[in-house]
Design a protein around this motif. Sequence first.
Motif, short mmCIF file in Angstrom:
data_model
loop_
_atom_site.label_atom_id
_atom_site.label_comp_id
_atom_site.label_asym_id
_atom_site.label_seq_id
_atom_site.Cartn_x
_atom_site.Cartn_y
_atom_site.Cartn_z
N SER A 176 0.82 -1.21 0.00
CA SER A 176 0.00 0.00 0.00
C SER A 176 0.86 1.26 0.00
O SER A 176 0.55 2.24 -0.70
CB SER A 176 -0.93 0.01 1.22
OG SER A 176 -1.88 -1.03 1.14
N TYR A 204 0.76 4.07 -2.87
CA TYR A 204 0.42 5.43 -2.44
C TYR A 204 1.49 6.42 -2.90
O TYR A 204 1.18 7.49 -3.44
CB TYR A 204 0.29 5.43 -0.92
CG TYR A 204 -0.30 6.69 -0.32
CD1 TYR A 204 -1.65 7.00 -0.49
CD2 TYR A 204 0.49 7.54 0.46
CE1 TYR A 204 -2.19 8.13 0.09
CE2 TYR A 204 -0.06 8.67 1.04
CZ TYR A 204 -1.39 8.97 0.86
OH TYR A 204 -1.94 10.10 1.43
N ASP A 243 -6.55 1.47 1.63
CA ASP A 243 -7.97 1.76 1.38
C ASP A 243 -8.80 1.00 2.41
O ASP A 243 -9.03 -0.20 2.29
CB ASP A 243 -8.36 1.33 -0.04
CG ASP A 243 -9.79 1.70 -0.40
OD1 ASP A 243 -10.53 2.17 0.49
OD2 ASP A 243 -10.18 1.52 -1.57
N ARG A 254 -11.87 0.95 3.04
CA ARG A 254 -13.20 0.49 2.63
C ARG A 254 -13.17 -0.91 2.02
O ARG A 254 -14.20 -1.56 1.90
CB ARG A 254 -13.82 1.48 1.65
CG ARG A 254 -14.22 2.79 2.28
CD ARG A 254 -14.42 3.87 1.25
NE ARG A 254 -13.18 4.19 0.56
CZ ARG A 254 -13.05 5.19 -0.30
NH1 ARG A 254 -14.09 5.96 -0.59
NH2 ARG A 254 -11.89 5.43 -0.88
N ASN A 309 -10.67 -3.34 -1.00
CA ASN A 309 -9.48 -3.53 -1.85
C ASN A 309 -8.49 -4.50 -1.21
O ASN A 309 -7.29 -4.27 -1.19
CB ASN A 309 -8.82 -2.19 -2.15
CG ASN A 309 -7.78 -2.29 -3.25
OD1 ASN A 309 -7.86 -3.18 -4.10
ND2 ASN A 309 -6.83 -1.37 -3.26
N THR A 364 -7.19 0.71 10.09
CA THR A 364 -7.89 0.11 8.94
C THR A 364 -9.08 -0.72 9.41
O THR A 364 -10.19 -0.60 8.87
CB THR A 364 -6.92 -0.76 8.14
OG1 THR A 364 -5.89 0.05 7.58
CG2 THR A 364 -7.65 -1.47 6.99
#
Length: 281
Positions: free
Chosen positions: A76, A80, A175, A177, A179, A213
């Motif tokens: 990640s 990013y 992310d 939410r 992924n 997260t």
Amino acid sequence: MDCDNACMQTQPPSLSTSAPWLHEAISRIEADYQRSADTHLIPLRLPAFAAHGIDLYLKDESTHPTGSLKHRLARSLFLYALCNGWVHEGSTIVESSSGSTAVSEAYFARLLGLPFVAVMPRSTSPEKVAQIEFHGGRCHFVDSAGAVYDAARAIAEETGGHYMDQFTYAERATDWRGNNNIAESMFTQMQREPHPVPRWIVVGAGTGGTSATIGRYVRYQRHATQVCVADPAGSVFSAYHRTGDAQLTAPGSRIEGIGRPRVEPSFIRTLVDRMVDVADC
């Protein structure tokens, strides 16, 4: 003319010249993800828990290609940084890490053909150092855990590279939410279990990215799950959770990777429902 040339050399590549390398870099990371199966969620049948009707599961992140518990985080962080335009062809990647994150970042840096430097305390275990070097990384040692941050920034400036700064960006690079973050992975794997929505998820805290997260995900999905952080002796997080004082410091834990000496930007106390202090013995 000389001044103009010097100034131009310090600027990042334009999108038109960097796009092919950027697209290839992202493709390599995504292809690596596609080749790797998800990590296992293991049911632990412990009689003491079963007697009270408690089902216990262990999410084993060590089965990632690097064997590192921070493999998802490293992936990640790279995506990013790439998508923010912070990493370019030839960039030196620098991280302040006592091991796990650096192991995976060294892996991804080599995947992209980039040099990697891990800044860590001199007390870091030889096994972690060997793992980083196995993946092509270089280790830079400092005398104390609190010195890693400034040393990493300095090396990034000296090399014209990029300081990944996991302790700042861990909570925002992932992310929350979905992924295939760790929360989504666990809840997907729990779907056919007797109790698909766990009452508690218990984690440790190094950067604080995992608890952030998971905390965000369960709220977003409107689950009744609560998040507990087990905080080892010497860590500052438990006191910060109680007081909200971000200026607090502590000696730091003897356990590599968790139990920080300072309040890290990625540890979001409002996403943690309970802290449990764990004796270091």
